[in-house]
Design a protein around this motif. Structure first.
Motif: not given
Length: 103
Positions: A87-103
């Motif tokens: 989920i973290l990886f897919k979120t990173l890919q989807k938004f093209g961000s440098d980092g993601v947080l969350g459970p």
């Protein structure tokens, strides 16, 4: 603290698990447990110790041993769901961000 490292390999993605004693235990109280896990693990396990009690120093010590392109942190008192890293990886890919947080 545990740090999982997602790294691109020749045939896809692999995970490097870095296990760091969560409270900077200079006595290395988790070493035997980590060693036992490492003997049966399908992923590489690296155990390192930061003797000074400080979460920032602990994470920096883990980073010294890390390999790969991405890193995910989780504390030793947390229990992620089975899709946590995905989920973290897919979120990173989807938004093209440098980092993601969350459970």
């Amino acid at each position: 603290m545990h740090a999982g490292k997602l790294a691109r390999t020749g045939d896809g993605w692999g995970v490097q698990l870095l296990d760091y004693c969560g409270d900077n235990d200079r006595d290395q109280s988790a070493k035997d447990t980590v060693g036992e896990f490492a003997r049966t693990s399908l992923v590489e396990v690296v155990y390192c110790t930061e003797t000074e009690q400080n979460i920032s120093l602990a994470r920096n010590k883990a980073l010294e041993f890390a390999k790969g392109d991405l890193i995910a942190w989780i504390d030793d008192d947390e229990f992620p769901n089975k899709d946590w890293l995905l989920i973290l990886f897919k979120t990173l890919q989807k938004f093209g961000s440098d980092g993601v947080l969350g459970p």
